[in-house]
Design a protein around this motif. Structure first.
Motif, PDB file in Angstrom:
ATOM      1  N   LYS A  53       0.832  -1.206   0.000  1.00 19.00           N
ATOM      2  CA  LYS A  53       0.000   0.000   0.000  1.00 19.00           C
ATOM      3  C   LYS A  53       0.862   1.250   0.000  1.00 19.00           C
ATOM      4  CE  LYS A  53      -4.115  -1.876   0.747  1.00 19.00           C
ATOM      5  NZ  LYS A  53      -5.293  -1.659  -0.024  1.00 19.00           N
ATOM      6  N   VAL A  54       0.400   2.257  -0.740  1.00 21.02           N
ATOM      7  CA  VAL A  54       1.033   3.577  -0.761  1.00 21.02           C
ATOM      8  C   VAL A  54      -0.036   4.593  -0.398  1.00 21.02           C
ATOM      9  CG1 VAL A  54       2.268   5.288  -2.139  1.00 21.02           C
ATOM     10  CG2 VAL A  54       2.636   2.848  -2.576  1.00 21.02           C
ATOM     11  N   TYR A  55       0.303   5.472   0.547  1.00 20.35           N
ATOM     12  CA  TYR A  55      -0.620   6.501   1.008  1.00 20.35           C
ATOM     13  C   TYR A  55      -0.009   7.882   0.813  1.00 20.35           C
ATOM     14  CZ  TYR A  55      -2.586   2.567   3.618  1.00 20.35           C
ATOM     15  OH  TYR A  55      -3.109   1.359   3.964  1.00 20.35           O
ATOM     16  N   TYR A  56      -0.854   8.834   0.469  1.00 20.92           N
ATOM     17  CA  TYR A  56      -0.474  10.238   0.434  1.00 20.92           C
ATOM     18  C   TYR A  56      -1.520  10.980   1.257  1.00 20.92           C
ATOM     19  CZ  TYR A  56       0.116  15.004  -1.154  1.00 20.92           C
ATOM     20  OH  TYR A  56       0.292  16.366  -1.185  1.00 20.92           O
ATOM     21  N   ASN A  57      -1.089  11.662   2.311  1.00 24.15           N
ATOM     22  CA  ASN A  57      -2.014  12.337   3.234  1.00 24.15           C
ATOM     23  C   ASN A  57      -3.148  11.417   3.663  1.00 24.15           C
ATOM     24  OD1 ASN A  57      -0.755  14.807   3.549  1.00 24.15           O
ATOM     25  ND2 ASN A  57      -1.719  15.689   1.752  1.00 24.15           N
ATOM     26  N   ASP A  58      -2.815  10.201   4.064  1.00 29.91           N
ATOM     27  CA  ASP A  58      -3.768   9.189   4.526  1.00 29.91           C
ATOM     28  C   ASP A  58      -4.719   8.689   3.444  1.00 29.91           C
ATOM     29  OD1 ASP A  58      -2.732   9.180   7.150  1.00 29.91           O
ATOM     30  OD2 ASP A  58      -3.948  10.937   7.646  1.00 29.91           O
ATOM     31  N   LEU A  59      -4.496   9.068   2.204  1.00 26.82           N
ATOM     32  CA  LEU A  59      -5.304   8.597   1.081  1.00 26.82           C
ATOM     33  C   LEU A  59      -4.609   7.382   0.467  1.00 26.82           C
ATOM     34  CD1 LEU A  59      -7.705   9.180  -0.898  1.00 26.82           C
ATOM     35  CD2 LEU A  59      -6.045  10.426  -2.265  1.00 26.82           C
ATOM     36  N   ASP A  60      -5.311   6.270   0.436  1.00 26.67           N
ATOM     37  CA  ASP A  60      -4.793   5.034  -0.133  1.00 26.67           C
ATOM     38  C   ASP A  60      -4.929   5.115  -1.652  1.00 26.67           C
ATOM     39  OD1 ASP A  60      -4.326   2.439  -1.008  1.00 26.67           O
ATOM     40  OD2 ASP A  60      -5.608   1.501   0.493  1.00 26.67           O
ATOM     41  N   TYR A  61      -3.789   5.153  -2.352  1.00 27.13           N
ATOM     42  CA  TYR A  61      -3.824   5.263  -3.811  1.00 27.13           C
ATOM     43  C   TYR A  61      -4.630   4.154  -4.473  1.00 27.13           C
ATOM     44  CZ  TYR A  61      -0.280   8.950  -4.375  1.00 27.13           C
ATOM     45  OH  TYR A  61       0.407  10.130  -4.379  1.00 27.13           O
ATOM     46  N   SER A  62      -4.674   2.976  -3.872  1.00 29.28           N
ATOM     47  CA  SER A  62      -5.402   1.872  -4.497  1.00 29.28           C
ATOM     48  C   SER A  62      -6.914   2.081  -4.461  1.00 29.28           C
ATOM     49  CB  SER A  62      -5.045   0.540  -3.828  1.00 29.28           C
ATOM     50  OG  SER A  62      -5.535   0.489  -2.511  1.00 29.28           O
ATOM     51  N   LYS A  63      -7.366   3.054  -3.690  1.00 29.26           N
ATOM     52  CA  LYS A  63      -8.800   3.302  -3.555  1.00 29.26           C
ATOM     53  C   LYS A  63      -9.283   4.528  -4.331  1.00 29.26           C
ATOM     54  CE  LYS A  63      -9.307   0.953   0.811  1.00 29.26           C
ATOM     55  NZ  LYS A  63      -9.299  -0.369   0.417  1.00 29.26           N
ATOM     56  N   VAL A  64      -8.408   5.167  -5.096  1.00 29.90           N
ATOM     57  CA  VAL A  64      -8.827   6.334  -5.877  1.00 29.90           C
ATOM     58  C   VAL A  64      -8.820   5.990  -7.360  1.00 29.90           C
ATOM     59  CG1 VAL A  64      -8.005   7.981  -4.167  1.00 29.90           C
ATOM     60  CG2 VAL A  64      -6.524   7.335  -6.041  1.00 29.90           C
ATOM     61  N   SER A  65      -9.670   6.671  -8.103  1.00 30.41           N
ATOM     62  CA  SER A  65      -9.750   6.447  -9.546  1.00 30.41           C
ATOM     63  C   SER A  65      -8.522   7.051 -10.225  1.00 30.41           C
ATOM     64  CB  SER A  65     -11.007   7.108 -10.106  1.00 30.41           C
ATOM     65  OG  SER A  65     -10.884   8.517 -10.039  1.00 30.41           O
ATOM     66  N   PRO A  66      -8.211   6.588 -11.424  1.00 31.13           N
ATOM     67  CA  PRO A  66      -7.082   7.190 -12.152  1.00 31.13           C
ATOM     68  C   PRO A  66      -7.237   8.696 -12.367  1.00 31.13           C
ATOM     69  CG  PRO A  66      -7.695   5.112 -13.171  1.00 31.13           C
ATOM     70  CD  PRO A  66      -8.741   5.420 -12.121  1.00 31.13           C
ATOM     71  N   SER A  67      -8.456   9.169 -12.606  1.00 32.48           N
ATOM     72  CA  SER A  67      -8.640  10.616 -12.816  1.00 32.48           C
ATOM     73  C   SER A  67      -8.433  11.397 -11.516  1.00 32.48           C
ATOM     74  CB  SER A  67     -10.011  10.913 -13.421  1.00 32.48           C
ATOM     75  OG  SER A  67     -11.034  10.509 -12.556  1.00 32.48           O
ATOM     76  N   GLU A  68      -8.862  10.841 -10.385  1.00 30.71           N
ATOM     77  CA  GLU A  68      -8.624  11.502  -9.099  1.00 30.71           C
ATOM     78  C   GLU A  68      -7.128  11.522  -8.782  1.00 30.71           C
ATOM     79  OE1 GLU A  68      -9.956  11.250  -4.396  1.00 30.71           O
ATOM     80  OE2 GLU A  68     -10.798   9.849  -5.828  1.00 30.71           O
ATOM     81  N   ASN A  69      -6.453  10.419  -9.076  1.00 33.64           N
ATOM     82  CA  ASN A  69      -5.013  10.341  -8.886  1.00 33.64           C
ATOM     83  C   ASN A  69      -4.318  11.399  -9.735  1.00 33.64           C
ATOM     84  OD1 ASN A  69      -2.262   9.567  -9.008  1.00 33.64           O
ATOM     85  ND2 ASN A  69      -2.816   7.490  -8.452  1.00 33.64           N
ATOM     86  N   GLU A  70      -4.750  11.565 -10.968  1.00 41.84           N
ATOM     87  CA  GLU A  70      -4.179  12.582 -11.861  1.00 41.84           C
ATOM     88  C   GLU A  70      -4.407  13.983 -11.304  1.00 41.84           C
ATOM     89  OE1 GLU A  70      -5.209  14.313 -16.258  1.00 41.84           O
ATOM     90  OE2 GLU A  70      -5.285  12.139 -15.983  1.00 41.84           O
ATOM     91  N   ASN A  71      -5.590  14.250 -10.790  1.00 42.50           N
ATOM     92  CA  ASN A  71      -5.883  15.570 -10.209  1.00 42.50           C
ATOM     93  C   ASN A  71      -5.006  15.856  -8.990  1.00 42.50           C
ATOM     94  OD1 ASN A  71      -7.835  16.308 -12.079  1.00 42.50           O
ATOM     95  ND2 ASN A  71      -9.479  15.341 -10.910  1.00 42.50           N
ATOM     96  N   ILE A  72      -4.773  14.848  -8.164  1.00 39.93           N
ATOM     97  CA  ILE A  72      -3.893  15.018  -6.998  1.00 39.93           C
ATOM     98  C   ILE A  72      -2.492  15.395  -7.471  1.00 39.93           C
ATOM     99  CG2 ILE A  72      -2.748  13.817  -5.095  1.00 39.93           C
ATOM    100  CD1 ILE A  72      -5.389  12.140  -4.864  1.00 39.93           C
ATOM    101  N   ARG A  73      -1.978  14.670  -8.466  1.00 43.34           N
ATOM    102  CA  ARG A  73      -0.634  14.968  -8.979  1.00 43.34           C
ATOM    103  C   ARG A  73      -0.553  16.376  -9.544  1.00 43.34           C
ATOM    104  NH1 ARG A  73      -0.783   9.727 -11.033  1.00 43.34           N
ATOM    105  NH2 ARG A  73      -1.181  10.518 -13.124  1.00 43.34           N
ATOM    106  N   ARG A  74      -1.561  16.791 -10.262  1.00 39.93           N
ATOM    107  CA  ARG A  74      -1.552  18.145 -10.856  1.00 39.93           C
ATOM    108  C   ARG A  74      -1.545  19.232  -9.795  1.00 39.93           C
ATOM    109  NH1 ARG A  74      -5.672  17.721 -16.006  1.00 39.93           N
ATOM    110  NH2 ARG A  74      -4.208  16.587 -17.321  1.00 39.93           N
ATOM    111  N   ARG A  75      -2.283  19.002  -8.709  1.00 42.89           N
ATOM    112  CA  ARG A  75      -2.381  20.005  -7.642  1.00 42.89           C
ATOM    113  C   ARG A  75      -1.212  19.957  -6.661  1.00 42.89           C
ATOM    114  NH1 ARG A  75      -7.509  17.772  -6.928  1.00 42.89           N
ATOM    115  NH2 ARG A  75      -6.764  16.975  -4.939  1.00 42.89           N
ATOM    116  N   GLU A  76      -0.684  18.774  -6.376  1.00 41.57           N
ATOM    117  CA  GLU A  76       0.202  18.589  -5.238  1.00 41.57           C
ATOM    118  C   GLU A  76       1.669  18.326  -5.563  1.00 41.57           C
ATOM    119  OE1 GLU A  76      -0.994  18.831  -2.083  1.00 41.57           O
ATOM    120  OE2 GLU A  76      -3.038  19.156  -2.798  1.00 41.57           O
ATOM    121  N   PHE A  77       1.990  17.924  -6.802  1.00 39.54           N
ATOM    122  CA  PHE A  77       3.340  17.470  -7.106  1.00 39.54           C
ATOM    123  C   PHE A  77       3.987  18.291  -8.204  1.00 39.54           C
ATOM    124  CE2 PHE A  77       1.152  13.760  -5.440  1.00 39.54           C
ATOM    125  CZ  PHE A  77       2.048  13.309  -4.497  1.00 39.54           C
TER     126      PHE A  77
END
Length: 97
Positions: free
Chosen positions: A63-87
């Motif tokens: 498991k990989v977590y970012y701010n307590d968010l489990d990456y395996s539980k988010v959609s690819p589009s949500e993951n993309e939005n996190i990267r755009r905003r946070e990284f």
């Protein structure tokens, strides 16, 4: 905890007789309050580690977590939005046409 990895394995060539582990049984916690340097020889998994922390690569197991968010539980589009905003990234190999 900003980043957390629990028993992460990232395997390339998993379907071959001898799989290649980029990451093997990684447990890591980073609080985000310090600068961290990641050093190692070519092919030791530095980029794979960063890609997994940012959600670019999905681990084979663990498991990989970012701010307590489990990456395996988010959609690819949500993951993309996190990267755009946070990284921010500077890739070692770029693929612009």
């Amino acid at each position: 905890m900003l980043f957390k990895m629990e028993n992460v394995n990232l395997i390339y060539d998993i379907d071959k007789e001898v799989p290649t582990y980029a990451l093997k049984n990684i447990n890591l916690s980073l609080d985000g309050r310090n600068f961290i340097g990641i050093m190692g020889p070519s092919g030791s998994g530095k980029s794979s580690l960063l890609y997994a922390l940012a959600g670019f690569k999905i681990p084979t197991s663990g498991k990989v977590y970012y701010n307590d968010l489990d990456y395996s539980k988010v959609s690819p589009s949500e993951n993309e939005n996190i990267r755009r905003r946070e990284f921010g990234f500077i890739f070692q190999r770029h693929f612009f046409n």
